[in-house]
Design an enzyme around this catalytic site. Structure first.
Site, PDB file in Angstrom:
ATOM      1  N   CYS A  48      11.414  16.248 -43.735  1.00 38.72           N
ATOM      2  CA  CYS A  48      12.026  16.445 -45.039  1.00 38.72           C
ATOM      3  C   CYS A  48      13.302  17.266 -44.915  1.00 38.72           C
ATOM      4  O   CYS A  48      13.707  17.662 -43.822  1.00 38.72           O
ATOM      5  CB  CYS A  48      11.046  17.167 -45.967  1.00 38.72           C
ATOM      6  SG  CYS A  48       9.430  16.362 -46.094  1.00 38.72           S
TER       7      CYS A  48
ATOM      8  N   VAL B  91       5.155  11.075 -44.673  1.00 35.47           N
ATOM      9  CA  VAL B  91       4.594  10.663 -43.387  1.00 35.47           C
ATOM     10  C   VAL B  91       3.079  10.842 -43.365  1.00 35.47           C
ATOM     11  O   VAL B  91       2.348   9.992 -42.885  1.00 35.47           O
ATOM     12  CB  VAL B  91       5.250  11.452 -42.230  1.00 35.47           C
ATOM     13  CG1 VAL B  91       4.551  11.169 -40.911  1.00 35.47           C
ATOM     14  CG2 VAL B  91       6.736  11.102 -42.125  1.00 35.47           C
TER      15      VAL B  91
END
Length: 648
Positions: free
Chosen positions: A2, A53
């Site tokens: 991120c 993810v």
């Protein structure tokens, strides 16, 4: 993986600064294309862009937790509670948040590979979890262990925790510096972000290139904590930065230590293999498609083979692999001091050996010189790189992979850990009174600076800057009592690479991959492996008379003999004469613009002399990097509107 950002100001009400925080957060959209969140309170604003993810639905951020160890829903609060008037007699004492205020708020980037074990440990201590994400585990680890939480984490990460009870911000970066994290102190707080661009989106941050910033760009030594922008710093790998009303304090929670190596050769080889098996197994965890990066060299081939085995064991194969190549590279390949063979034949042999689902990403000069692509690379890097196609091709490779996978495993950093570079094995470079890579490539480094104004180069005094950086690094090296001679020196050389060299490659990998929203994991950077191999004697690391002896011996059963025995070959660079010709033409257009931002820094006589050289000449091999550097500097100064503050 991120992008994170934030702002702390103890003299300002940030509840009313949503527009600025939103602008800072928006710069991280490339790192996190899947979701966005912001949280503000009176003196803090946290922003997050998410690449999903693990736990695609439950891991939203910023994530909040109350003091009773129950995590928030993971849904970002668009504003967060305000702070009562300090003059109100009903105002709680500092450190006692209002009812309903979270105890801590986290904005997090990375992957913690041991999060499942930590979750069980924390649950046994009374923590309650509402998601399956590693983010929530990190948040509860802070509630349990406070500033010491990072010592419990295995992974790659950069995150910020705001503690509402203590009114303090904690910035934490992983041990090896795999994930980036920058900060910019202000008179009453701090700005921070995964990348400089997030900080620069705040009007409080100036875009100034001073002498030290330019030295950092030119020196090819990654001095810890430095950034190209004056007043901006990187969190040092393995460090915690704490900001509260009393100021800013830094602490290292991890660093390399010198320890006696107790194992014989056979045990060492077996231990390296056991570690690698465990590391790759951990790093195969993903709720999205996963692949490997394959160059046909030892390092990437080991990772691909281990990943193939791991996926097969869980019935999830075959492994998907990708390689970069250039049109006509194999047919017109020219051997040089660094590369004695093209990659493609080895790539295909390894892919066949492990039954990989393999794809070549083949690029041509038009791809590499595309203006939009080169601009995207600059914006991803936030600085000029001087390595041209070696950044551009990596970006294009990652962009192509992102159409098929969200996570990739890379062989990056094995050379630093196991001693793979040529200069590890060059006595003159090893024993030079400087960093070995500078000793071996001093001439090329000088040529790279040859287009810059001689007066500027003299004023910058790069030899003194490098010598100072070298002295600092040398003073840090941990040593064993009585360690002398080559073993002592090679411990120093290993330390230099793990603290001053590998960060260049990790930064390049991170910026180019995250610009496309691709998470790249680096198994060779697992701190357990790094610590173990760092303390293995040099004689053991070269027991067969070659580079990376331990790695080769530990994985010989996985690879074809030709791949296992292959000589070290760096990341490829195009040898297409058309690329040099295109650079030549681009440079000519730059010199035709006397008002170009970079021109005050350029030696115009030398620059025009390069235009008279024929493409492909011996000197142009060196000039190519010099031209790339000047073109990159000009583009950066213009697009980023950098204020130049350099010695006259």
């Amino acid at each position: 993986m991120c992008g994170i950002t934030g702002w702390v100001d103890f003299e300002r009400d940030l509840d009313h600064e949503h527009a600025v925080l939103a602008a800072m957060t928006a710069t991280m959209a490339c790192r996190g294309p899947d979701d966005e969140g912001m949280w503000t309170d009176a003196h803090v604003g946290l922003g997050h862009r998410r690449l999903s993810v693990i736990d695609l639905q439950g891991g939203r951020q910023p994530m909040m937790a109350d003091s009773g160890c129950g995590a928030g829903s993971g849904t970002p609060d668009p504003g967060g509670p305000g702070t009562p008037d300090p003059g109100d007699p009903g105002t709680p004492d500092p450190g006692t948040p209002d009812p309903g205020t979270p105890a801590a708020v986290l904005t997090y980037s990375g992957e913690v590979y041991n999060f499942r074990a930590l979750r069980e440990e924390l649950a046994a201590a009374g923590h309650r979890f509402r998601t399956r994400s590693d983010t929530e585990v990190v948040l509860h680890a802070y509630l349990e262990w406070g500033d010491d939480l990072a010592g419990h984490l295995n992974g790659m990460y950069a995150f910020a925790v705001w503690d509402t009870r203590a009114e303090c911000l904690l910035l934490v970066r992983d041990r090896m510096g795999i994930k980036p994290l920058y900060y910019y102190p202000t008179p009453h707080g701090v700005l921070f972000g995964s990348e400089p661009k997030a900080i620069l989106a705040n009007p409080a941050a100036r875009r100034v290139l001073d002498a030290d910033g330019l030295r950092d760009l030119l020196s090819f030594v990654k001095t810890p904590e430095h950034s190209p922008f004056a007043g901006m710093y990187e969190v040092r790998p393995g460090s915690v930065v704490r900001i509260d009303r009393s100021g800013l304090r830094k602490r290292r929670y991890w660093q390399l230590e010198a320890r006696e190596h107790p194992d014989d050769l056979a045990t060492t080889v077996a231990t390296v293999r056991e570690l690698l098996d465990d590391i790759v197994t951990r790093q195969l965890v993903s709720d999205v498609p996963l692949c490997t990066l394959l160059s046909g060299g030892l390092d990437s081939s080991v990772i691909t083979a281990l990943a193939a085995n791991g996926l097969a064991e869980r019935g999830a194969g075959p492994v998907r692999s990708f390689a970069v190549d250039f049109v006509g590279q194999t047919e017109r390949f020219r051997a040089d001091a660094m590369r004695d063979a093209p990659d493609a034949p080895y790539v295909h042999e390894l892919a066949k050996h492990v039954a990989a689902d393999h794809s070549d990403i083949v690029l041509d000069t038009r791809d590499l010189m595309d203006r939009e692509v080169r601009s995207a690379v600059l914006r991803a890097n936030d600085a000029p790189n001087g390595m041209g196609d070696m950044f551009t091709s990596l970006y294009l490779l990652f962009r192509a992979i992102r159409g098929h996978s969200t996570v990739a495993l890379s062989g990056e950093s094995a050379d630093e850990v196991f001693g793979g570079y040529l200069w590890f094995h060059d006595p003159e470079a090893v024993h030079a009174d400087t960093f070995p890579w500078l000793a071996m490539f001093g001439r090329a480094g000088g040529e790279r600076l040859g287009l810059l104004d001689s007066g500027l180069i003299k004023a910058l005094d790069l030899p003194a800057y490098r010598a100072d950086s070298y002295g600092q690094a040398l003073a840090e090296v941990p040593r064993l009592p009585g360690e002398v001679g080559l073993e002592r020196r090679m411990r120093e050389v290993g330390y230099f690479h793990l603290t001053r060299f590998v960060q260049y490659l990790l930064d390049r990998k991170d910026r180019m991959s995250m610009a496309s929203g691709l998470e790249v994991r680096v198994p060779f950077c697992d701190h357990r492996l790094v610590e173990y191999v760092f303390n293995a004697p040099w004689a053991m690391k070269t027991f067969d008379g070659r580079e990376k002896s331990l790695l080769r011996a530990a994985t010989a059963d996985l690879l074809p003999e030709s791949v296992s025995a292959r000589r070290k070959s760096p990341y490829p660079s195009t040898q297409d004469p058309a690329y040099e010709q295109a650079l030549h033409e681009e440079f000519g257009r730059l010199l035709a613009r006397p008002d170009a931002p970079v021109m005050p820094l350029v030696d115009r006589e030398q620059a025009h002399a390069i235009l008279t050289e024929s493409v492909g000449s011996v000197s142009s091999e060196f000039a190519r990097r010099a031209v790339e550097l000047v073109l990159g500097l000009d583009q950066w100064l213009e697009e980023y509107e950098v204020e130049v503050d350099l010695p006259a």
